[in-house]
Design a protein around this motif. Structure first.
Motif, short mmCIF file in Angstrom:
data_model
loop_
_atom_site.label_atom_id
_atom_site.label_comp_id
_atom_site.label_asym_id
_atom_site.label_seq_id
_atom_site.Cartn_x
_atom_site.Cartn_y
_atom_site.Cartn_z
N MET A 22 0.84 -1.19 0.00
CA MET A 22 0.00 0.00 0.00
C MET A 22 0.89 1.26 0.00
O MET A 22 1.83 1.36 0.78
N LYS A 23 0.56 2.18 -0.90
CA LYS A 23 1.32 3.43 -0.97
C LYS A 23 0.36 4.59 -0.75
O LYS A 23 -0.55 4.80 -1.54
N LEU A 24 0.59 5.31 0.35
CA LEU A 24 -0.35 6.38 0.72
C LEU A 24 0.37 7.72 0.85
O LEU A 24 1.58 7.78 1.08
N PHE A 73 5.82 1.93 6.08
CA PHE A 73 6.99 2.71 6.47
C PHE A 73 6.55 4.18 6.51
O PHE A 73 6.05 4.69 5.51
N HIS A 74 6.69 4.81 7.66
CA HIS A 74 6.22 6.19 7.83
C HIS A 74 7.32 7.18 7.40
O HIS A 74 8.36 7.27 8.05
N VAL A 75 7.05 7.90 6.32
CA VAL A 75 8.04 8.87 5.83
C VAL A 75 7.54 10.28 6.08
O VAL A 75 6.74 10.82 5.31
N LYS A 113 14.79 8.91 -1.37
CA LYS A 113 15.77 8.06 -0.70
C LYS A 113 15.07 7.22 0.37
O LYS A 113 15.35 6.04 0.55
N ALA A 114 14.12 7.83 1.08
CA ALA A 114 13.43 7.14 2.18
C ALA A 114 12.59 5.96 1.69
O ALA A 114 12.42 4.98 2.40
N ILE A 115 12.04 6.06 0.47
CA ILE A 115 11.16 4.97 0.00
C ILE A 115 11.89 3.98 -0.92
O ILE A 115 11.26 3.07 -1.46
N ASP A 116 13.19 4.17 -1.06
CA ASP A 116 13.96 3.32 -1.96
C ASP A 116 13.68 1.83 -1.68
O ASP A 116 13.85 1.37 -0.56
N LYS A 117 13.23 1.12 -2.68
CA LYS A 117 12.94 -0.34 -2.63
C LYS A 117 11.79 -0.70 -1.68
O LYS A 117 11.59 -1.86 -1.36
N LYS A 118 11.05 0.28 -1.18
CA LYS A 118 9.94 -0.04 -0.26
C LYS A 118 8.62 -0.13 -1.04
O LYS A 118 8.36 0.68 -1.92
N GLN A 119 7.82 -1.12 -0.70
CA GLN A 119 6.54 -1.34 -1.38
C GLN A 119 5.37 -0.74 -0.60
O GLN A 119 4.32 -0.49 -1.16
N ASN A 120 5.55 -0.58 0.70
CA ASN A 120 4.46 -0.11 1.56
C ASN A 120 4.92 1.08 2.39
O ASN A 120 5.81 0.94 3.23
N PHE A 121 4.32 2.23 2.11
CA PHE A 121 4.75 3.41 2.87
C PHE A 121 3.66 4.46 2.91
O PHE A 121 2.68 4.40 2.16
N ASP A 173 5.66 9.12 -11.19
CA ASP A 173 5.99 7.73 -11.55
C ASP A 173 5.68 6.76 -10.40
O ASP A 173 5.64 5.55 -10.60
N VAL A 174 5.43 7.28 -9.19
CA VAL A 174 5.13 6.42 -8.04
C VAL A 174 3.61 6.16 -8.03
O VAL A 174 2.82 7.11 -8.08
#
Ligand code: AP5
Ligand code: MG
Length: 200
Positions: free
Chosen positions: A1-3, A27-29, A70-78, A95-96
């Protein structure tokens, strides 16, 4: 999930994100938190960041985008908290593939009260409020206030929000991913509304 979570200063973005991150393993960014962490280092970059944050102005867009990407690099859920903050920033992450954009709608008079009573725990990084979300008594002494939670800086943060960030709401509305949430009421009630909107 990307929010993404958007809303005026003090609308509860951080409070809601903490809970969403826990419940949905996201992952909380928070770009604001990442900037404050860098600013504390007192390096040349840190001093530059402070010069914007302490006045309530946005840091240069490229800096915010570099930090966020940088924070979401390779992360699928954030969950992006307080990012993007302008249409230019939003376009640079088109693109995200974002699943939903939560917009916390809270009147200005309410958020000013929320900001003036906010307390932060530098150890756990949790946010509390003297009246609305009281901290445990045993940690009271170590809690701090944010430097930008002064009436003068809050005023500037609102000005910047209206000019730069409000257009982002329309941008995502047009894309059909915006979920407008009534952000009034106590934190548990607001979170219940957000959770329902996200799981629909
Ligand atoms: P940032 O840290 O993102 O600040 P902000 O957007 O002004 O929002 P806040 O963090 O102050 O509030 P919040 O919505 O998270 O509310 P919270 O949950 O804490 O950004 C700071 C600065 O960094 C910017 O000014 C800029 O300089 C820079 N920056 C950041 N991102 C950037 C970007 N993308 N580009 C360029 N520059 C950037 O809640 C507030 C208080 O209310 C707490 O005390 C909480 O306990 C309480 N509360 C929460 N919910 C409720 C409720 N329902 N009822 C009552 N009280 C509540
Ligand atoms: Mg926050």
């Amino acid at each position: 999930m990307k929010l993404i979570i958007l809303g005026p200063p003090g609308s509860g973005k951080g409070t809601v994100s903490e809970r969403l991150a826990k419940d949905f393993h996201l992952f909380h960014v928070s770009v604001g938190d990442l900037l404050r962490k860098e600013a504390k280092k007192n390096t040349a970059l840190g001093k530059k960041i402070s010069s914007y944050i302490d006045k309530g102005d946005l840091v240069p867009h490229q800096m915010a985008i570099d930090i966020a990407k940088k924070a979401i690099d390779k992360k699928q859920n954030f969950i992006f908290d307080g990012f993007p903050r302008s249409v230019d920033q939003a376009k640079l992450i088109q693109d995200v593939d974002i699943d939903a954009v939560i917009y916390l709608d809270v009147p200005e008079k309410d958020v000013v009260k929320r900001l003036s009573g906010r307390l932060l725990d530098p150890v756990t990084r949790k946010t509390y409020h003297l009246q609305y979300l009281p901290p445990p008594k045993n940690i009271m002494k170590r809690l701090i206030q944010r430097k930008d939670d002064t009436p003068k800086v809050i005023k500037e943060r609102f000005k910047v929000y209206h000019q730069e960030t409000e257009p982002v709401i329309k941008y995502y509305q047009k894309k059909g991913v915006l979920k407008k949430i009534d952000g009034r009421g106590d934190p548990a009630a607001v979170y219940a509304r957000v959770k329902k909107a996200v799981t629909l």
